[in-house]
Design an enzyme around this catalytic site. Structure first.
Site, PDB file in Angstrom:
ATOM      1  N   THR A  42       0.833  -1.199   0.000  1.00 17.22           N
ATOM      2  CA  THR A  42       0.000   0.000   0.000  1.00 17.22           C
ATOM      3  C   THR A  42       0.867   1.247   0.000  1.00 17.22           C
ATOM      4  O   THR A  42       1.995   1.242   0.498  1.00 17.22           O
ATOM      5  CB  THR A  42      -0.899   0.090   1.255  1.00 17.22           C
ATOM      6  OG1 THR A  42      -0.082   0.358   2.404  1.00 17.22           O
ATOM      7  CG2 THR A  42      -1.728  -1.151   1.464  1.00 17.22           C
ATOM      8  N   ASP A  43       0.331   2.324  -0.557  1.00 23.19           N
ATOM      9  CA  ASP A  43       0.903   3.622  -0.259  1.00 23.19           C
ATOM     10  C   ASP A  43       0.607   3.901   1.213  1.00 23.19           C
ATOM     11  O   ASP A  43      -0.190   3.203   1.842  1.00 23.19           O
ATOM     12  CB  ASP A  43       0.291   4.695  -1.161  1.00 23.19           C
ATOM     13  CG  ASP A  43       1.200   5.901  -1.315  1.00 23.19           C
ATOM     14  OD1 ASP A  43       2.086   6.096  -0.466  1.00 23.19           O
ATOM     15  OD2 ASP A  43       1.009   6.664  -2.276  1.00 23.19           O
TER      16      ASP A  43
END
Length: 581
Positions: A107-108
């Site tokens: 994920t960011d």
């Protein structure tokens, strides 16, 4: 990496391969359609499958299939109602099933939103939930992550299978074996001479000469009384911008490099001031201060032989900065007025702006030369000084179009629904990519809207002549290729580099297509009077478009053209051919 999917794909593959040779994983981001900052964490993007597969996915596919990338970072936004960091179609159907990706999906920072989706839809590593990573922390701990206790509870209740944990563990372990546990990876080095040399070469070949009425290059032996104006001549452009901030060992500024090249006669005036680099906000500079800086620069310009203006954008909020989009297409902080007044005071004005994207140039017809530089890092100063002085002959080409007006850009031609989107009271912000496959020069060509500077544009201090092209055949069939060759001669008196560009045009198709699409480019280094041949191989794949109804790439029999040029609009030669199955 620009507006063209072919160009982006060609650039990303060698970068990934060379990086991963050192046992360092390339993390390709942001997957996908992360094209705004205003509502980046919540906007729901919708688009056609043709736009998805022809414009927005090809570079990612090249990174995975040809580059062999070991990790992918999901984007913040939603697509089809589902966040990208655990989007079933993106991460399972396309990334793993269609492309065969065997690496880690990450994920960011704070990009996870749902435990069930994260468990089932291909996410492997969750980062930074409940924080933004820059200005706030959280009372939550790692145990509170979506893939921590909530995930364990779902497994214990039988709501998701523990096979999902095994799949994630395999992907994470595979990444560790490829990197930290690779006993044969090289040691590498930091900030070595080779790094600085590479940074200098990249800078030299990236700067684009947009306009030159003959004032450039400036001979250091003849030009001693030079005034440099503009904050970017001294500003540390590695700072700010959110996650793009870098802590570099050395930064050589344009002003220092110009003084080293042209001597003690180089004076400096700021001209304007933008304040500190802040995240999601900006420091407002009082207008009297801006007026005073502008008047000082204009007055000093009257007594200079040449004025070099180094402005543009920076990493402040609402410029080239994470978390906020630009407010306007024109240059901020009154720079258009500064340039207008400078050229009125001294017509020998070279505009050498630095930015990460395009901007309006209402003063273009009044200035004799324009150079476009980028955030070139450590060696930005020496590269700019060498191009201005002629020690380096500029050879860069624009990776995206510079529209005359923001309304000339496809994404800004359909109102707010296309950018930045509209807010739905129940579902949040949503955005529709109504420009579809007609992005960048594809839009300018199809709508017959001339760009201020077109995709692929870039001048040199020498001249190149394109000869007559040859083709290996007039027709190709499945499994065959077409070889196109064209001689290019340096007809000037300086060594130079020219990027020869090849585009394909489909004369008739069952679905709408752009007027032309980039399918090849070659960079030639030519001494004065030297001729070299640029050779290209055209395959049937280069003729294909994505049929969204059949969900496959299709090449239709018919007539095509190879267009060879120095930019997307400066076409030097055309070669017709046909394709049959």
């Amino acid at each position: 990496m620009g507006e063209d999917p072919y160009l982006a794909g060609e650039m990303v593959v060698p970068y990934i391969k060379e990086l991963q040779k050192n046992g360092v994983a390339a993390c390709v981001k942001h997957f996908a359609l992360n094209n705004q900052e205003k509502w980046r964490s919540s906007v729901d993007v919708s688009l056609s499958d043709r736009a998805l597969y022809e414009i927005y996915l090809p570079a990612f596919k090249k990174a995975v299939v040809d580059g062999g990338a070991w990790s992918i970072m999901g984007a913040y936004n939603r697509i089809w109602g589902q966040h990208c960091c655990h989007n079933e179609r993106l991460l399972t159907d396309i990334l793993r099933d269609e492309w065969g990706f065997d690496g880690c999906v990450i994920t960011d920072w704070g990009g996870a939103h749902d435990t069930r989706e994260a468990a089932l839809n291909g996410l492997d590593i969750e980062m930074g939930s409940y924080t933004n990573g820059l200005t706030s922390e959280s009372e939550f701990t790692f145990d509170d992550y979506f893939l921590a206790r909530p995930y364990l509870a779902m497994i214990q209740k039988g709501e998701v299978s523990d096979s999902t944990v095994n799949a994630k563990a395999r992907n994470v372990l595979r990444l560790i074996f490829r990197t930290a546990m690779d006993t044969e990876k090289p040691f590498g080095s930091l900030a070595s001479k080779e790094h600085y040399d590479a940074a200098k070469q990249i800078g030299d070949e990236s700067i684009v000469l947009l306009k030159n009425s003959g004032i450039l290059p400036l001979d250091p032996a003849k030009h001693k009384n030079i005034l440099v104006v503009g904050e970017n001549a001294t500003r540390m452009l590695n700072q700010g911008g959110g996650s793009s901030e870098l802590k570099a060992k050395d930064i050589y500024s344009p002003l220092d490099a110009l003084r080293k090249t042209f001597g003690k006669g180089v004076r400096y005036a700021a001209g304007y001031k933008t304040g500190r680099s802040l995240y999601e906000s900006e420091e407002i500079i009082p207008q009297p201060i801006l007026d005073s800086l502008r008047r000082e620069a204009v007055e000093m310009a009257k007594t200079a032989d040449v004025v070099i203006y180094i402005g543009g954008l920076n990493k402040n909020g609402f410029q080239d900065c994470e978390s906020s989009d630009r407010r306007e297409y024109n240059l901020p902080w009154g720079q258009d007025r500064i340039i207008e007044e400078l050229v009125a005071a001294n017509p020998n004005l070279v505009v050498a702006n630095i930015s990460g994207n395009a901007y309006a140039m209402p003063w273009l017809d009044k200035v004799p030369a324009v150079i476009q530089s980028w955030y070139l890092g450590t060696m930005i100063g020496p590269s700019m000084a060498d191009v201005i002085s002629g020690k380096v002959n500029p050879s860069g080409k624009l990776p995206f179009s510079f529209p005359k007006r923001i309304e000339d850009n496809g994404a800004h031609s359909f109102g707010e629904i296309c950018y930045p989107g509209v807010e739905d009271a129940s579902k949040g912000p949503r955005q529709e990519y109504l420009d579809d496959i007609f992005v960048g020069y594809r839009w300018h060509d199809t709508k017959k809207i001339p760009a201020l500077f077109p995709f692929g544009h870039g001048l040199s201090y020498t001249k190149f002549n394109y000869g007559k092209p040859t083709a290996s055949a007039k027709q190709i069939k499945d499994g065959e290729t077409l070889t196109i060759e064209i001689p290019v001669t340096n007809t000037g008196d300086k060594e130079g580099k020219e990027i020869v560009q090849l585009y394909i045009s489909d004369e008739k198709s069952s679905l709408p297509r752009p007027v032309k699409e980039l399918k090849g480019f070659k960079k030639l280094t030519l001494a004065p009077g030297q001729t070299q041949t640029a050779s290209f191989t055209v395959t049937v794949d280069d003729l294909k478009f994505f049929d969204d109804k059949a969900h496959e790439w299709v090449a239709e029999p018919g007539k095509f053209k190879v267009l060879i040029g120095a930019s997307s609009t400066d076409i030097k030669a055309t070669v017709p051919f046909s394709y049959s199955k």
